[in-house]
Design an enzyme around this catalytic site. Structure first.
Site, PDB file in Angstrom:
ATOM      1  N   GLY A 232      17.660 -16.355  13.389  1.00 42.16           N
ATOM      2  CA  GLY A 232      18.273 -17.256  14.366  1.00 42.16           C
ATOM      3  C   GLY A 232      18.179 -18.695  13.908  1.00 42.16           C
ATOM      4  N   SER A 233      18.217 -19.597  14.859  1.00 37.55           N
ATOM      5  CA  SER A 233      18.275 -21.022  14.505  1.00 37.55           C
ATOM      6  C   SER A 233      16.896 -21.573  14.137  1.00 37.55           C
ATOM      7  CB  SER A 233      18.832 -21.809  15.691  1.00 37.55           C
ATOM      8  OG  SER A 233      17.928 -21.717  16.767  1.00 37.55           O
ATOM      9  N   SER A 234      16.908 -22.694  13.425  1.00 36.66           N
ATOM     10  CA  SER A 234      15.651 -23.337  13.022  1.00 36.66           C
ATOM     11  C   SER A 234      14.903 -23.836  14.255  1.00 36.66           C
ATOM     12  CB  SER A 234      15.928 -24.532  12.109  1.00 36.66           C
ATOM     13  OG  SER A 234      16.794 -24.169  11.090  1.00 36.66           O
ATOM     14  N   ILE A 236      14.687 -22.510  17.315  1.00 37.97           N
ATOM     15  CA  ILE A 236      13.899 -21.425  17.916  1.00 37.97           C
ATOM     16  C   ILE A 236      12.869 -20.900  16.900  1.00 37.97           C
ATOM     17  CG2 ILE A 236      13.998 -19.222  19.194  1.00 37.97           C
ATOM     18  CD1 ILE A 236      15.489 -21.512  20.576  1.00 37.97           C
ATOM     19  N   GLY A 237      13.209 -20.999  15.624  1.00 37.11           N
ATOM     20  CA  GLY A 237      12.268 -20.587  14.568  1.00 37.11           C
ATOM     21  C   GLY A 237      10.923 -21.286  14.734  1.00 37.11           C
ATOM     22  N   GLU A 254      14.392 -15.978   9.185  1.00 37.10           N
ATOM     23  CA  GLU A 254      15.727 -15.982   8.566  1.00 37.10           C
ATOM     24  C   GLU A 254      16.563 -16.979   9.355  1.00 37.10           C
ATOM     25  OE1 GLU A 254      16.981 -14.372   5.926  1.00 37.10           O
ATOM     26  OE2 GLU A 254      15.166 -13.268   5.427  1.00 37.10           O
ATOM     27  N   CYS A 289      25.615 -17.072   8.911  1.00 42.86           N
ATOM     28  CA  CYS A 289      24.562 -17.982   8.436  1.00 42.86           C
ATOM     29  C   CYS A 289      24.830 -18.517   7.038  1.00 42.86           C
ATOM     30  CB  CYS A 289      23.231 -17.255   8.475  1.00 42.86           C
ATOM     31  SG  CYS A 289      23.237 -15.711   7.563  1.00 42.86           S
TER      32      CYS A 289
HETATM   33  N1  NAD Z   1      19.212 -16.193   7.780  1.00 39.05           N
HETATM   34  C1  NAD Z   1      19.939 -15.262   8.381  1.00 39.05           C
HETATM   35  O1  NAD Z   1      19.999 -14.115   7.965  1.00 39.05           O
HETATM   36  C2  NAD Z   1      20.718 -15.595   9.626  1.00 39.05           C
HETATM   37  C3  NAD Z   1      21.617 -14.663  10.129  1.00 39.05           C
HETATM   38  C4  NAD Z   1      22.330 -14.976  11.280  1.00 39.05           C
HETATM   39  C5  NAD Z   1      22.151 -16.181  11.898  1.00 39.05           C
HETATM   40  N2  NAD Z   1      21.288 -17.084  11.370  1.00 39.05           N
HETATM   41  C6  NAD Z   1      21.134 -18.390  11.987  1.00 39.05           C
HETATM   42  O2  NAD Z   1      20.933 -18.208  13.367  1.00 39.05           O
HETATM   43  C7  NAD Z   1      21.521 -19.270  14.090  1.00 39.05           C
HETATM   44  C8  NAD Z   1      22.437 -18.712  15.130  1.00 39.05           C
HETATM   45  O3  NAD Z   1      21.755 -17.886  15.908  1.00 39.05           O
HETATM   46  P1  NAD Z   1      21.181 -18.375  17.335  1.00 39.05           P
HETATM   47  O4  NAD Z   1      19.833 -19.000  17.197  1.00 39.05           O
HETATM   48  O5  NAD Z   1      22.262 -19.115  18.012  1.00 39.05           O
HETATM   49  O6  NAD Z   1      20.992 -16.984  17.884  1.00 39.05           O
HETATM   50  P2  NAD Z   1      20.491 -16.561  19.272  1.00 39.05           P
HETATM   51  O7  NAD Z   1      20.827 -17.581  20.299  1.00 39.05           O
HETATM   52  O8  NAD Z   1      20.990 -15.192  19.422  1.00 39.05           O
HETATM   53  O9  NAD Z   1      18.937 -16.562  19.130  1.00 39.05           O
HETATM   54  C9  NAD Z   1      18.285 -15.696  18.258  1.00 39.05           C
HETATM   55  C10 NAD Z   1      17.203 -14.978  18.991  1.00 39.05           C
HETATM   56  O10 NAD Z   1      16.259 -15.895  19.512  1.00 39.05           O
HETATM   57  C11 NAD Z   1      16.006 -15.591  20.867  1.00 39.05           C
HETATM   58  N3  NAD Z   1      15.675 -16.817  21.574  1.00 39.05           N
HETATM   59  C12 NAD Z   1      16.538 -17.759  22.016  1.00 39.05           C
HETATM   60  N4  NAD Z   1      15.868 -18.751  22.627  1.00 39.05           N
HETATM   61  C13 NAD Z   1      14.557 -18.425  22.560  1.00 39.05           C
HETATM   62  C14 NAD Z   1      13.349 -19.053  23.009  1.00 39.05           C
HETATM   63  N5  NAD Z   1      13.369 -20.213  23.637  1.00 39.05           N
HETATM   64  N6  NAD Z   1      12.184 -18.432  22.775  1.00 39.05           N
HETATM   65  C15 NAD Z   1      12.165 -17.247  22.133  1.00 39.05           C
HETATM   66  N7  NAD Z   1      13.263 -16.618  21.688  1.00 39.05           N
HETATM   67  C16 NAD Z   1      14.437 -17.190  21.895  1.00 39.05           C
HETATM   68  C17 NAD Z   1      17.278 -14.957  21.358  1.00 39.05           C
HETATM   69  O11 NAD Z   1      17.044 -14.163  22.479  1.00 39.05           O
HETATM   70  C18 NAD Z   1      17.746 -14.178  20.170  1.00 39.05           C
HETATM   71  O12 NAD Z   1      17.231 -12.882  20.115  1.00 39.05           O
HETATM   72  C19 NAD Z   1      22.252 -20.096  13.076  1.00 39.05           C
HETATM   73  O13 NAD Z   1      21.450 -21.201  12.721  1.00 39.05           O
HETATM   74  C20 NAD Z   1      22.398 -19.167  11.897  1.00 39.05           C
HETATM   75  O14 NAD Z   1      22.547 -19.802  10.670  1.00 39.05           O
HETATM   76  C21 NAD Z   1      20.558 -16.808  10.267  1.00 39.05           C
END
Ligand code: NAD
Length: 520
Positions: A232-234, A236-237, A254, A289
């Site tokens: 997911g995003s940096s 939330i990372g 990731e 991504c």
């Molecule tokens: N490196 C990779 O393989 C890869 C693949 C796909 C997407 N991405 C990155 O992910 C991002 C897009 O995804 P996104 O973040 O919008 O996805 P998303 O909003 O689906 O969030 C990812 C996960 O985090 C959880 N989440 C959201 N907020 C949270 C919180 N406050 N606390 C705990 N968990 C929480 C969500 O429920 C979800 O399961 C982009 O930055 C994209 O580049 C990376």
């Protein structure tokens, strides 16, 4: 459980007599009374604790450790792909308007590939690796044992909801772990299908799906896991890593970032344009991504790049790309508004040279190319994750490389050129999770390459054997016998013992002989 009850009553009706789970209509002309009880299970803190306790019990009982269990679960995942591809394609269409080709190839076929590889190589992966020993421990033998970590959590994203959920689960199962998957709530059809299919096919004593959003994920993150694998995003990372730190849980993150594309004038421009379009708009309409986030090229060459992109875009998606069925839509109105805001920013909106059409009701944005937007604009500061593509023109390629180096390390970096020296310089001097020369995103389909970020784009990697490694502990095991018990390691210490031990530790054969022969 929460119980909802509601009623629809005629003005004249005085009766108030709820009939559970049904509709009672004594006389429609007099009144209509509807009482519906919907039982919705809410995931609570105790559920999260119970879940981990239950899975840990299975792990401790050895359920997941054996080769047979692992391979059986992997084959079940294969069955899901084989038996349910149309349902998966349909869920992806509901969530993202994803074209069938993209769903079948970039999600289901890639998954099949991953599973087949794991099934084929699992025995090799599980076998301990022999390790060399040293003179210090002679006589001895050593090996690296791949030990499952325990109970692991996989949190995945919405853009490739099947691939990004099941691919890490393949690694977790291959390595012999119990696993909980938390798919993204932003792709609800995919999330519920994943929950249904994994429950139906896999061993629920060790593999579970928890659906939900922030509340559910937060409850899960409060538990002690043996690894957390997050996509997911940096932003939330950082939350994930903080939660993991509390239990010293290792993480794979990731994440994303702004993946640049450098185009040299010494390139096959037609193929370059086609591959950029396929990797941008042809991969979930830029919501990927490793999608090209922006292009860097020289001022001199840029008009040709723009023309080539326009020409191929029209060839791919026709004169009205908003009507094309071959492109995903924007996932939801929040993301649509985020992208619109980027486009509408001052000194950005007047830089559109192609596209720019939007339809909020249909969540569609046309492929849009912009030229020389300010480097500090939102579109050049944040990951775009959508169908907008800025082109930044500079005096020479060195300046292009400098722009990349001056920014956070991206998940991918791309170069199009026929110049061998330039290829090598790019690969050596540009830091990114992965680099592809003369194509976009295809490194993802090479299981012998690790897939993951660096710096701001993430940590850890997976795919192929790297997935197995991501969920294994490499345990050092040394076997010694009672033969050759050397007195020199035991007190009382002496100068001779000291010299000999130092020589042994440094593998200094000459010094060993000198000490043994009593030479100074
Ligand atoms: N490196 C990779 O393989 C890869 C693949 C796909 C997407 N991405 C990155 O992910 C991002 C897009 O995804 P996104 O973040 O919008 O996805 P998303 O909003 O689906 O969030 C990812 C996960 O985090 C959880 N989440 C959201 N907020 C949270 C919180 N406050 N606390 C705990 N968990 C929480 C969500 O429920 C979800 O399961 C982009 O930055 C994209 O580049 C990376």
């Amino acid at each position: 459980y929460i119980v909802f009850s509601f009623s629809i009553q005629d003005q004249t009706s005085k009766e108030n007599n709820p009939a559970s789970l049904g509709i009672r209509a004594q006389s429609l002309s007099v009144f209509a009374y509807v009482s519906v009880y919907v039982m919705v299970k809410v995931f609570q803190a105790a559920d999260a604790t119970d879940l981990v306790t239950e899975l840990r019990r299975s792990f401790d009982d050895g359920v997941t450790r054996g080769y047979e269990w692992r391979v059986t679960q992997l084959k079940k995942l294969l069955l899901i792909c084989d038996n349910h591809e149309p349902e998966i394609v349909s869920a992806l269409h509901d969530d993202l308007g994803k074209p069938e080709l993209e769903s079948s190839v970039y999600e289901v076929a890639l998954l099949r590939n991953s599973i087949n590889l794991a099934v084929k190589q699992l025995k090799d992966w599980m076998a301990p690796d022999k390790a060399k020993t040293s003179l210090t421990t002679f006589p001895a033998s050593a090996e690296i044992v791949y030990e499952p970590l325990g109970v692991v959590l996989v949190i995945s994203a919405w853009n490739y909801p099947f691939l990004l959920s099941i691919d890490p689960v393949i690694g977790a199962i291959s390595a012999g772990n119990a696993v909980v998957l938390k798919p993204s709530e932003l792709a609800p059809a995919s999330s519920s299908l994943l929950a249904k299919l994994l429950e139906q096919y896999l061993d629920s004593s060790a593999v579970r799906v928890v659906e939900g959003a922030v509340t559910e994920t937060t409850l899960l993150l409060e538990q002690k896991w043996d690894k957390i694998f997050y996509t997911g995003s940096s932003r939330i990372g950082r939350i994930i890593m903080m939660a993991a730190a509390k239990h010293l849980t290792p993480v794979v993150l990731e994440l994303g970032g702004k993946s640049p594309v450098v185009i040299d004038s010494d390139t096959n421009l037609k193929i370059t344009a086609k591959r950029i379009i396929a990797g941008k708009w042809g991969c979930n309409n830029g919501q990927a991504c490793i999608s090209p986030d922006y292009i860097l090229t020289t001022k001199e060459f840029s008009p040709k790049v723009i023309d080539a992109l326009k020409q191929e875009l029209e060839a791919f998606y026709g004169k009205n790309p908003m009507e094309s069925k071959d492109m995903s839509r924007i996932v939801n109105s929040n993301h649509f508004d985020r992208l619109s805001k980027m486009l509408e920013e001052k000194e950005v909106s007047d830089k559109i040279v192609y596209g720019g059409q939007k339809n909020r009701d249909k969540l569609k944005i046309a492929p849009t190319i912009l030229v020389d937007v300010p480097l500090d604009s939102q579109i050049m500061s944040e990951e775009i994750f959508g169908p907008l593509l800025p082109i930044i023109t500079l005096n020479n390629l060195e300046e292009c490389f400098d722009v990349i180096r001056s920014r956070p390390k991206p998940l991918a970096a791309y170069l199009f050129t026929q110049n061998q020296k330039l290829k090598e310089r790019f690969a050596l001097t540009v830091s990114a999770g992965g680099i592809v020369v003369n194509d976009i995103a295809v490194h993802l389909a090479v299981p012998t390459l690790p897939f993951g970020g660096v710096g701001e784009s993430g940590m850890g990697s997976y795919h192929g054997k790297f997935s197995f490694d991501a969920f294994s502990h490499k345990k050092a095991v040394l076997y010694k016998s009672f033969i050759g018990d050397a007195a020199i390691r035991y007190p009382p210490y002496s100068t001779g013992k000291l010299r000999l031990l130092k020589a042994l530790v440094n593998s200094n054969i000459l010094e060993i002989f000198r000490v043994i022969l009593g030479l100074s």
